[in-house]
Design a protein around this motif. Sequence first.
Motif, PDB file in Angstrom:
ATOM      1  N   GLU A  10       0.823  -1.211   0.000  1.00 35.54           N
ATOM      2  CA  GLU A  10       0.000   0.000   0.000  1.00 35.54           C
ATOM      3  C   GLU A  10       0.862   1.267   0.000  1.00 35.54           C
ATOM      4  O   GLU A  10       1.967   1.264   0.523  1.00 35.54           O
ATOM      5  N   ARG A  11       0.296   2.318  -0.589  1.00 33.37           N
ATOM      6  CA  ARG A  11       0.953   3.626  -0.567  1.00 33.37           C
ATOM      7  C   ARG A  11       0.038   4.661   0.055  1.00 33.37           C
ATOM      8  O   ARG A  11      -1.188   4.577  -0.087  1.00 33.37           O
ATOM      9  N   THR A  12       0.639   5.652   0.711  1.00 32.19           N
ATOM     10  CA  THR A  12      -0.138   6.741   1.296  1.00 32.19           C
ATOM     11  C   THR A  12       0.586   8.056   1.086  1.00 32.19           C
ATOM     12  O   THR A  12       1.800   8.075   0.888  1.00 32.19           O
ATOM     13  N   LEU A  13      -0.187   9.151   1.115  1.00 33.14           N
ATOM     14  CA  LEU A  13       0.400  10.483   0.938  1.00 33.14           C
ATOM     15  C   LEU A  13       0.578  11.102   2.319  1.00 33.14           C
ATOM     16  O   LEU A  13      -0.368  11.167   3.106  1.00 33.14           O
ATOM     17  N   SER A  14       1.774  11.540   2.594  1.00 33.06           N
ATOM     18  CA  SER A  14       2.107  12.164   3.868  1.00 33.06           C
ATOM     19  C   SER A  14       2.560  13.598   3.620  1.00 33.06           C
ATOM     20  O   SER A  14       3.265  13.866   2.639  1.00 33.06           O
TER      21      SER A  14
END
Length: 137
Positions: A2-6
């Motif tokens: 999974e990828r997330t925006l921080s």
Amino acid sequence: IERTLSIIKPNAVAKDAIGAILSRFEAAGLKIVAARMLHMSKEQASAFYAVHQGKGFFDELVGFMSSGPVMVQVLEGEGAIAKNREIMGATNPAEAAPGTIRADFADSFTENAAHGSDSPENAAVEIQFFFPEGVCE
Ligand code: ATP
Ligand code: MG
């Protein structure tokens, strides 16, 4: 995987906490697979937080997010979205668990040091918002 925006928000950048915050992500097994710094205009900040338009804190939020440079990253890992939100702590820093980013680096409810996507759908939209050219494998 999974990828997330921080986002490391302007107050945390101003207090030279970029390195400390990125270290926490890496220590937790989140890989930084893209990163950039930018100073958002009010228009960009409004567009990014469009879902909060009309809420009482919207103008303050947009003013804050466009008040100085931010560092935006894409974090990758097993359960990256939930893991990042756990490392950040509760939105209201007064309720953030000890040792979380918000407990340690927030200055107020609005100036709460970090942003993290809250769902796979929003992560995809938010990554596209800041990295329209795509993210390397
Ligand atoms: P973020 O989206 O920044 O990761 P979040 O998902 O925990 O935070 P949201 O409900 O999406 O919280 O709110 C977005 C941001 O707006 C918060 O991080 C905070 O900076 C600000 N904010 C939210 N609620 C309030 C409030 N009641 N008073 C002041 N600021 C607020
Ligand atoms: Mg949110």
